[in-house]
Write a protein that holds these residues in place. Structure first.
Motif, PDB file in Angstrom:
ATOM      1  N   THR A  10       0.695  -1.300   0.141  1.00 27.87           N
ATOM      2  CA  THR A  10      -0.032  -0.048   0.111  1.00 27.87           C
ATOM      3  C   THR A  10       0.844   1.081   0.073  1.00 27.87           C
ATOM      4  O   THR A  10       0.486   2.252  -0.156  1.00 27.87           O
ATOM      5  N   LYS A  11       2.260   1.081  -0.014  1.00 23.12           N
ATOM      6  CA  LYS A  11       2.920   2.330   0.247  1.00 23.12           C
ATOM      7  C   LYS A  11       3.989   2.358  -0.925  1.00 23.12           C
ATOM      8  O   LYS A  11       4.407   1.304  -1.415  1.00 23.12           O
ATOM      9  N   CYS A  13       7.070   1.911  -2.832  1.00 18.20           N
ATOM     10  CA  CYS A  13       8.396   1.280  -2.514  1.00 18.20           C
ATOM     11  C   CYS A  13       9.059   0.596  -3.530  1.00 18.20           C
ATOM     12  O   CYS A  13       8.753   0.741  -4.611  1.00 18.20           O
ATOM     13  N   PRO A  26      10.321  -0.026   1.533  1.00 21.76           N
ATOM     14  CA  PRO A  26       9.488   1.217   1.555  1.00 21.76           C
ATOM     15  C   PRO A  26      10.320   2.681   1.818  1.00 21.76           C
ATOM     16  O   PRO A  26      11.108   2.458   2.315  1.00 21.76           O
ATOM     17  N   SER A  46      -0.029   0.388  -4.413  1.00 23.20           N
ATOM     18  CA  SER A  46       0.384   1.600  -4.670  1.00 23.20           C
ATOM     19  C   SER A  46       0.781   1.663  -5.982  1.00 23.20           C
ATOM     20  O   SER A  46       1.408   0.837  -6.544  1.00 23.20           O
TER      21      SER A  46
END
Length: 297
Positions: A10-11, A13, A26, A46
């Motif tokens: 979700t981030k 990275c 990340p 992401s």
């Protein structure tokens, strides 16, 4: 030990591989290393994540399902490696030449199993499933009387209160269902391709604008597994239209949930492979009885 981890990214990275391990880096956080042999699914949510071709290649070798998402964080793609069946052309010709009677018999079997699974799920949640049970033996070749639609109306009325199944509605239950179905659809398409099948050519779905007609056929008996998760999330008051990380993780984990097939408990991801393989054998032998479909419980 078989793979069991699902990874939700979700981030922003960088994802790479080192010593047969996934390296997750990340921005501004410590990197995390996970053995690739433990991973069954990776979801790239992401749009600021990058990954190496070495990792892509290893995902193909280890049969790891790798998904991408659109700008709204909905699954929109599944990496389908093409180290396919050694007789890919033969299977493709067989598929394109499949006769209409066999297609209708396959669709009859698929819809019958879907209704059985819907009925089992209603029973699981202690809902009235009598109307669906009465339909399970009435599906005709090609589902000529469209009992799938009749069963669906009765099913949704029982499973959820004050609910209309509409992909465009902002109801959190519909949003969650769409997310879960997209994940399972991608897994089904990936298995079909790995067994030399062309997902464009379906037995019932036949839209010229749909690259996954066969996947949309084969997903039907698996949909109730997504419905089960969404119902549980609703009962736990976890749903909203934005789908938090916990909700998405629960839906992603549908692929490692178990169903019954041939008297054994098998994960949904493995069932996708079994269904694809049995579909090829059913085509080759012109025998719908060879097609293997799972039940919920």
């Amino acid at each position: 030990m078989s793979a069991w981890r699902t990874i939700l990214v979700t981030k922003p990275c960088r994802l790479s591989m080192k010593n047969k391990q996934l390296v997750y880096e990340p921005k501004e956080e410590e990197k995390i290393i996970v053995p690739l042999e433990d991973i069954t699914v990776i979801m790239l949510e992401s749009n600021q994540s990058s990954l190496t071709t070495a990792l892509l290649s290893e995902c193909a070798e280890k049969n790891i399902a790798l998904f991408s998402c659109d700008n709204y964080h909905m699954p929109n793609g599944c990496f389908t490696p093409f180290h396919q069946h050694s007789r890919f052309s033969q299977i493709a010709y067989m598929q394109s030449d499949m006769k209409l009677p066999l297609k209708k018999q396959i669709w009859q079997k698929i819809i019958t199993q879907k209704i059985i699974n819907q009925s089992q799920l209603l029973n699981y949640f202690e809902k009235d499933n009598l109307q669906l049970e009465l339909l399970t033996n009435k599906v005709k070749s090609g589902d000529s009387e469209n009992l799938e639609a009749l069963a669906a109306r009765r099913y949704w009325q029982q499973l959820f209160d004050d609910f209309l199944r509409d992909q465009k509605k902002g109801d959190p239950r519909n949003v969650a269902l769409n997310y879960g179905y997209a994940i399972v659809r991608g897994a089904v398409a990936r298995s079909l391709v790995s067994y030399g099948l062309l997902p464009t050519f379906g037995v019932f779905h036949n839209s010229e604008l749909n690259a996954y007609n066969l996947a949309d056929d084969m997903i039907e008996p698996l949909r109730p597994m997504v419905d089960m998760v969404v119902k549980k999330l609703e009962q736990e008051d976890e749903l909203d239209v934005h789908l938090g990380v916990g909700v998405k993780s629960a839906l992603l984990n549908v692929l490692v949930m178990q169903m019954r097939l041939n008297g054994e408990n098998v994960t949904v991801l493995n069932i996708c492979d079994i269904m694809a393989h049995s579909f090829v054998k059913a085509m080759r032998c012109n025998d719908v009885g060879i097609l293997k479909l799972p039940s919920v419980l």
